[in-house]
Design a protein around this motif. Sequence first.
Motif, mmCIF file in Angstrom:
data_model
loop_
_atom_site.group_PDB
_atom_site.id
_atom_site.type_symbol
_atom_site.label_atom_id
_atom_site.label_comp_id
_atom_site.label_asym_id
_atom_site.label_seq_id
_atom_site.Cartn_x
_atom_site.Cartn_y
_atom_site.Cartn_z
ATOM 1 N N ARG A 55 101.761 118.282 1.721
ATOM 2 C CA ARG A 55 101.028 117.392 2.620
ATOM 3 C C ARG A 55 100.890 115.993 2.019
ATOM 4 O O ARG A 55 101.022 114.988 2.715
ATOM 5 C CB ARG A 55 99.650 117.965 2.949
ATOM 6 N N GLU B 101 89.279 109.891 10.308
ATOM 7 C CA GLU B 101 90.289 110.944 10.353
ATOM 8 C C GLU B 101 89.626 112.241 10.806
ATOM 9 O O GLU B 101 88.631 112.665 10.238
ATOM 10 C CB GLU B 101 90.943 111.145 8.980
ATOM 11 N N TRP B 102 90.180 112.860 11.853
ATOM 12 C CA TRP B 102 89.691 114.134 12.341
ATOM 13 C C TRP B 102 90.423 115.248 11.606
ATOM 14 O O TRP B 102 91.660 115.267 11.555
ATOM 15 C CB TRP B 102 89.942 114.262 13.842
ATOM 16 N N MET B 103 89.673 116.189 11.022
ATOM 17 C CA MET B 103 90.283 117.317 10.318
ATOM 18 C C MET B 103 89.260 118.429 10.186
ATOM 19 O O MET B 103 88.069 118.236 10.443
ATOM 20 C CB MET B 103 90.781 116.885 8.933
ATOM 21 N N THR B 104 89.737 119.603 9.803
ATOM 22 C CA THR B 104 88.840 120.731 9.592
ATOM 23 C C THR B 104 88.174 120.603 8.226
ATOM 24 O O THR B 104 88.602 119.811 7.374
ATOM 25 C CB THR B 104 89.602 122.052 9.662
ATOM 26 N N ASP C 271 90.652 121.413 5.454
ATOM 27 C CA ASP C 271 91.562 120.314 5.144
ATOM 28 C C ASP C 271 90.852 119.213 4.355
ATOM 29 O O ASP C 271 91.434 118.591 3.463
ATOM 30 C CB ASP C 271 92.138 119.729 6.429
ATOM 31 N N ARG D 127 91.896 117.749 0.746
ATOM 32 C CA ARG D 127 92.115 116.324 0.519
ATOM 33 C C ARG D 127 91.229 115.815 -0.624
ATOM 34 O O ARG D 127 91.668 115.016 -1.444
ATOM 35 C CB ARG D 127 91.811 115.556 1.801
ATOM 36 N N PHE E 13 84.821 112.448 6.508
ATOM 37 C CA PHE E 13 85.780 112.733 7.566
ATOM 38 C C PHE E 13 85.036 113.005 8.868
ATOM 39 O O PHE E 13 83.808 113.059 8.900
ATOM 40 C CB PHE E 13 86.645 113.940 7.199
ATOM 41 N N ALA F 29 86.810 118.072 13.089
ATOM 42 C CA ALA F 29 87.599 118.262 14.300
ATOM 43 C C ALA F 29 86.999 119.314 15.223
ATOM 44 O O ALA F 29 87.285 119.329 16.422
ATOM 45 C CB ALA F 29 89.030 118.660 13.930
#
Length: 218
Positions: free
Chosen positions: A93, A162-165, A168, A172, A183, A186
């Motif tokens: 990633r 930034e949309w993420m779970t 994730d 990161r 973040f 999501a």
Amino acid sequence: MDTNIVGVGVGITDRFRSVVDEKVARIEHLAPRAQRVDVKVTHRSHRTGRVEDDTVELTLTGKGPIVRSEARDADKFTALDMAVDKMCEQLRRAKDKRIDARNHPRKATFDKERGELEGIDIEPASVDVLRAVATGEVPVVAAEDDEVYTPVVIRTKEFDAEWMTVGDAVDRMELVGHDFFLFINAETDHPSVVYRRKGWDYGVISLTTETAPAALVG
């Protein structure tokens, strides 16, 4: 790349070392600049009747941020496979993101043929405005410095949301080597922060207010 294997409550056999060497080759292929990978195997015996398990922790160090991964299973070889898979996915990633950043740079560039700035949301001053300022037609007014001196320095930074779970976001955070990561969740669309606690425990703080309080509006 150097490999360091440590066992806590469990012995490290030659077979396990040879398997680690085979698995580390996958990591080295994705992170050729890495200098060392630390492998920690911890065996836990539960008194509540649960099956004993082994936890494998991987820590990759070198030029750049520290990358970590962890997996747990009743068999340490299976836990090793899972931890290596997690780390390889994190490295993939990160590599894809670097390639995307090179192909789609966000910094400003100047097109000499058209005389225009690209990649930045500003409009350059026209020649007439620049000439008016230079000749004094448009006076330059210095801003009044009415700020009170304070030894406390507060630095601010702004980033694109930034949309993420949550998972994730944890990956990161570990990849960049920070103790927290901001973040947008999501699953809830709420601004959130994931942070590192003791050991391999993490916490999440979220803001549930979607609109400003009435006292702050207007």
